[in-house]
Motif scaffolding. Sequence first.
Motif, PDB file in Angstrom:
ATOM      1  N   GLY A  32     -25.077   3.843  -6.454  1.00  0.00           N
ATOM      2  CA  GLY A  32     -25.182   2.821  -7.498  1.00  0.00           C
ATOM      3  C   GLY A  32     -26.294   3.121  -8.487  1.00  0.00           C
ATOM      4  N   ILE A  33     -27.432   3.582  -8.007  1.00  0.00           N
ATOM      5  CA  ILE A  33     -28.553   3.926  -8.893  1.00  0.00           C
ATOM      6  C   ILE A  33     -28.181   5.106  -9.785  1.00  0.00           C
ATOM      7  CG2 ILE A  33     -30.894   4.879  -8.924  1.00  0.00           C
ATOM      8  CD1 ILE A  33     -31.442   3.153  -6.404  1.00  0.00           C
ATOM      9  N   LEU A  34     -27.554   6.121  -9.219  1.00  0.00           N
ATOM     10  CA  LEU A  34     -27.130   7.273 -10.022  1.00  0.00           C
ATOM     11  C   LEU A  34     -26.104   6.875 -11.087  1.00  0.00           C
ATOM     12  CD1 LEU A  34     -26.892  10.020  -7.257  1.00  0.00           C
ATOM     13  CD2 LEU A  34     -28.651   9.765  -9.017  1.00  0.00           C
ATOM     14  N   ALA A  35     -25.186   5.993 -10.749  1.00  0.00           N
ATOM     15  CA  ALA A  35     -24.192   5.533 -11.727  1.00  0.00           C
ATOM     16  C   ALA A  35     -24.861   4.738 -12.849  1.00  0.00           C
ATOM     17  CB  ALA A  35     -23.129   4.685 -11.032  1.00  0.00           C
ATOM     18  N   ALA A  36     -25.832   3.922 -12.500  1.00  0.00           N
ATOM     19  CA  ALA A  36     -26.536   3.130 -13.515  1.00  0.00           C
ATOM     20  C   ALA A  36     -27.310   4.027 -14.486  1.00  0.00           C
ATOM     21  CB  ALA A  36     -27.491   2.150 -12.837  1.00  0.00           C
ATOM     22  N   ILE A  37     -27.759   5.166 -14.018  1.00  0.00           N
ATOM     23  CA  ILE A  37     -28.464   6.111 -14.889  1.00  0.00           C
ATOM     24  C   ILE A  37     -27.471   6.871 -15.771  1.00  0.00           C
ATOM     25  CG2 ILE A  37     -29.819   8.251 -14.882  1.00  0.00           C
ATOM     26  CD1 ILE A  37     -31.159   7.191 -12.304  1.00  0.00           C
ATOM     27  N   ALA A  38     -26.331   7.253 -15.234  1.00  0.00           N
ATOM     28  CA  ALA A  38     -25.389   8.126 -15.947  1.00  0.00           C
ATOM     29  C   ALA A  38     -24.517   7.394 -16.966  1.00  0.00           C
ATOM     30  CB  ALA A  38     -24.503   8.845 -14.938  1.00  0.00           C
ATOM     31  N   LEU A  39     -24.111   6.175 -16.699  1.00  0.00           N
ATOM     32  CA  LEU A  39     -23.159   5.494 -17.582  1.00  0.00           C
ATOM     33  C   LEU A  39     -23.667   5.268 -19.003  1.00  0.00           C
ATOM     34  CD1 LEU A  39     -21.315   3.009 -15.218  1.00  0.00           C
ATOM     35  CD2 LEU A  39     -20.450   5.070 -16.283  1.00  0.00           C
ATOM     36  N   PRO A  40     -24.883   4.804 -19.226  1.00  0.00           N
ATOM     37  CA  PRO A  40     -25.334   4.644 -20.623  1.00  0.00           C
ATOM     38  C   PRO A  40     -25.340   5.960 -21.396  1.00  0.00           C
ATOM     39  CG  PRO A  40     -26.773   3.426 -19.154  1.00  0.00           C
ATOM     40  CD  PRO A  40     -25.849   4.244 -18.295  1.00  0.00           C
ATOM     41  N   SER A  41     -25.652   7.039 -20.727  1.00  0.00           N
ATOM     42  CA  SER A  41     -25.634   8.346 -21.371  1.00  0.00           C
ATOM     43  C   SER A  41     -24.207   8.719 -21.769  1.00  0.00           C
ATOM     44  CB  SER A  41     -26.206   9.406 -20.430  1.00  0.00           C
ATOM     45  OG  SER A  41     -26.119  10.671 -21.012  1.00  0.00           O
ATOM     46  N   PHE A  42     -23.239   8.399 -20.942  1.00  0.00           N
ATOM     47  CA  PHE A  42     -21.836   8.669 -21.250  1.00  0.00           C
ATOM     48  C   PHE A  42     -21.385   7.892 -22.481  1.00  0.00           C
ATOM     49  CE2 PHE A  42     -17.481   7.026 -20.869  1.00  0.00           C
ATOM     50  CZ  PHE A  42     -16.784   8.200 -21.057  1.00  0.00           C
ATOM     51  N   PHE A  43     -21.727   6.612 -22.564  1.00  0.00           N
ATOM     52  CA  PHE A  43     -21.309   5.799 -23.703  1.00  0.00           C
ATOM     53  C   PHE A  43     -21.945   6.293 -24.988  1.00  0.00           C
ATOM     54  CE2 PHE A  43     -20.471   2.493 -20.361  1.00  0.00           C
ATOM     55  CZ  PHE A  43     -19.102   2.599 -20.451  1.00  0.00           C
ATOM     56  N   ASN A  44     -23.180   6.768 -24.931  1.00  0.00           N
ATOM     57  CA  ASN A  44     -23.836   7.318 -26.114  1.00  0.00           C
ATOM     58  C   ASN A  44     -23.099   8.567 -26.596  1.00  0.00           C
ATOM     59  OD1 ASN A  44     -25.773   7.646 -28.126  1.00  0.00           O
ATOM     60  ND2 ASN A  44     -27.098   8.850 -26.800  1.00  0.00           N
ATOM     61  N   GLN A  45     -22.631   9.405 -25.690  1.00  0.00           N
ATOM     62  CA  GLN A  45     -21.894  10.607 -26.067  1.00  0.00           C
ATOM     63  C   GLN A  45     -20.560  10.249 -26.711  1.00  0.00           C
ATOM     64  OE1 GLN A  45     -23.191  13.632 -26.073  1.00  0.00           O
ATOM     65  NE2 GLN A  45     -25.034  12.678 -25.300  1.00  0.00           N
ATOM     66  N   LYS A  46     -19.937   9.187 -26.243  1.00  0.00           N
ATOM     67  CA  LYS A  46     -18.674   8.747 -26.835  1.00  0.00           C
ATOM     68  C   LYS A  46     -18.897   8.311 -28.282  1.00  0.00           C
ATOM     69  CE  LYS A  46     -14.869   5.566 -26.098  1.00  0.00           C
ATOM     70  NZ  LYS A  46     -14.377   4.427 -25.356  1.00  0.00           N
ATOM     71  N   ASP A  47     -19.992   7.590 -28.554  1.00  0.00           N
ATOM     72  CA  ASP A  47     -20.309   7.176 -29.929  1.00  0.00           C
ATOM     73  C   ASP A  47     -20.556   8.394 -30.816  1.00  0.00           C
ATOM     74  OD1 ASP A  47     -20.055   4.535 -29.222  1.00  0.00           O
ATOM     75  OD2 ASP A  47     -22.216   4.146 -29.111  1.00  0.00           O
ATOM     76  N   LYS A  48     -21.254   9.374 -30.287  1.00  0.00           N
ATOM     77  CA  LYS A  48     -21.511  10.587 -31.073  1.00  0.00           C
ATOM     78  C   LYS A  48     -20.218  11.340 -31.372  1.00  0.00           C
ATOM     79  CE  LYS A  48     -26.303  11.416 -29.787  1.00  0.00           C
ATOM     80  NZ  LYS A  48     -27.241  12.364 -29.173  1.00  0.00           N
ATOM     81  N   ALA A  49     -19.288  11.363 -30.428  1.00  0.00           N
ATOM     82  CA  ALA A  49     -17.997  12.024 -30.663  1.00  0.00           C
ATOM     83  C   ALA A  49     -17.211  11.291 -31.745  1.00  0.00           C
ATOM     84  CB  ALA A  49     -17.197  12.095 -29.366  1.00  0.00           C
ATOM     85  N   ASN A  50     -17.221   9.956 -31.702  1.00  0.00           N
ATOM     86  CA  ASN A  50     -16.545   9.175 -32.747  1.00  0.00           C
ATOM     87  C   ASN A  50     -17.163   9.454 -34.113  1.00  0.00           C
ATOM     88  OD1 ASN A  50     -14.740   7.919 -31.007  1.00  0.00           O
ATOM     89  ND2 ASN A  50     -16.094   6.190 -30.632  1.00  0.00           N
ATOM     90  N   ASP A  51     -18.497   9.537 -34.155  1.00  0.00           N
ATOM     91  CA  ASP A  51     -19.182   9.822 -35.415  1.00  0.00           C
ATOM     92  C   ASP A  51     -18.859  11.227 -35.919  1.00  0.00           C
ATOM     93  OD1 ASP A  51     -20.230   7.299 -35.234  1.00  0.00           O
ATOM     94  OD2 ASP A  51     -22.264   7.925 -34.726  1.00  0.00           O
ATOM     95  N   ALA A  52     -18.763  12.190 -35.011  1.00  0.00           N
ATOM     96  CA  ALA A  52     -18.428  13.559 -35.420  1.00  0.00           C
ATOM     97  C   ALA A  52     -17.025  13.610 -36.027  1.00  0.00           C
ATOM     98  CB  ALA A  52     -18.520  14.508 -34.217  1.00  0.00           C
ATOM     99  N   LYS A  53     -16.104  12.853 -35.471  1.00  0.00           N
ATOM    100  CA  LYS A  53     -14.747  12.806 -36.015  1.00  0.00           C
ATOM    101  C   LYS A  53     -14.759  12.175 -37.406  1.00  0.00           C
ATOM    102  CE  LYS A  53     -10.308  13.387 -35.363  1.00  0.00           C
ATOM    103  NZ  LYS A  53      -9.743  14.726 -35.296  1.00  0.00           N
ATOM    104  N   ALA A  54     -15.542  11.124 -37.607  1.00  0.00           N
ATOM    105  CA  ALA A  54     -15.636  10.484 -38.924  1.00  0.00           C
ATOM    106  C   ALA A  54     -16.254  11.437 -39.950  1.00  0.00           C
ATOM    107  CB  ALA A  54     -16.467   9.203 -38.820  1.00  0.00           C
ATOM    108  N   LYS A  55     -17.259  12.198 -39.535  1.00  0.00           N
ATOM    109  CA  LYS A  55     -17.873  13.191 -40.439  1.00  0.00           C
ATOM    110  C   LYS A  55     -16.855  14.267 -40.820  1.00  0.00           C
ATOM    111  CE  LYS A  55     -22.406  12.917 -38.309  1.00  0.00           C
ATOM    112  NZ  LYS A  55     -23.446  13.716 -37.673  1.00  0.00           N
ATOM    113  N   GLU A  56     -16.038  14.657 -39.860  1.00  0.00           N
ATOM    114  CA  GLU A  56     -14.996  15.655 -40.134  1.00  0.00           C
ATOM    115  C   GLU A  56     -14.025  15.128 -41.183  1.00  0.00           C
ATOM    116  OE1 GLU A  56     -11.197  17.658 -37.807  1.00  0.00           O
ATOM    117  OE2 GLU A  56     -12.790  16.735 -36.643  1.00  0.00           O
ATOM    118  N   TYR A  57     -13.610  13.866 -41.034  1.00  0.00           N
ATOM    119  CA  TYR A  57     -12.718  13.257 -42.026  1.00  0.00           C
ATOM    120  C   TYR A  57     -13.392  13.164 -43.393  1.00  0.00           C
ATOM    121  CZ  TYR A  57      -9.203  11.858 -38.559  1.00  0.00           C
ATOM    122  OH  TYR A  57      -8.229  11.849 -37.595  1.00  0.00           O
TER     123      TYR A  57
END
Length: 149
Positions: A34-59
């Motif tokens: 549970g502690i490891l998941a709590a550390i990893a999940l916010p980092s995952f969501f931040n990467q998803k936002d960066k991927a969305n932003d990279a796609k918008a920059k590409e467009y």
Amino acid sequence: MLLQNLRKRVSARLAGEESGFTLIELLVVMLIIGILAAIALPSFFNQKDKANDAKAKEYAHTAQVAMETYATDNGGSYSGVDEAKLKLIEPTLNSATFTASAAAADKYTIVVTSKTPGQDFSVVNNAGSITFPCNTAGKGGCPTGGWGG
């Protein structure tokens, strides 16, 4: 008595007579997971936002290239351009959410909306001076001072 009983249990465990895990051992393992998941999940969501932003920059860059193609086909003028004309030039823009407008023959603005809530990326050409602003500086793929080019 307690010490003898404890020795007996430890000896039985080491000898392989007892197998399995105790409830406490299982709870400790679950707590660690549970502690490891709590550390990893916010980092995952931040990467998803960066991927969305990279796609918008590409467009945004693709729309900029289509805008320059439009101007080349129209004697160097951006007048009369809209999203539909840019989509005819570059079909990959069909899946993008963007606006394009020409304030004058030598000025245009392209604004691409990212899937990241509240984030837009722009390309602004002001008579040959091109800037790349974004509306939420310092968040996701929008560094302070614009997103580049």
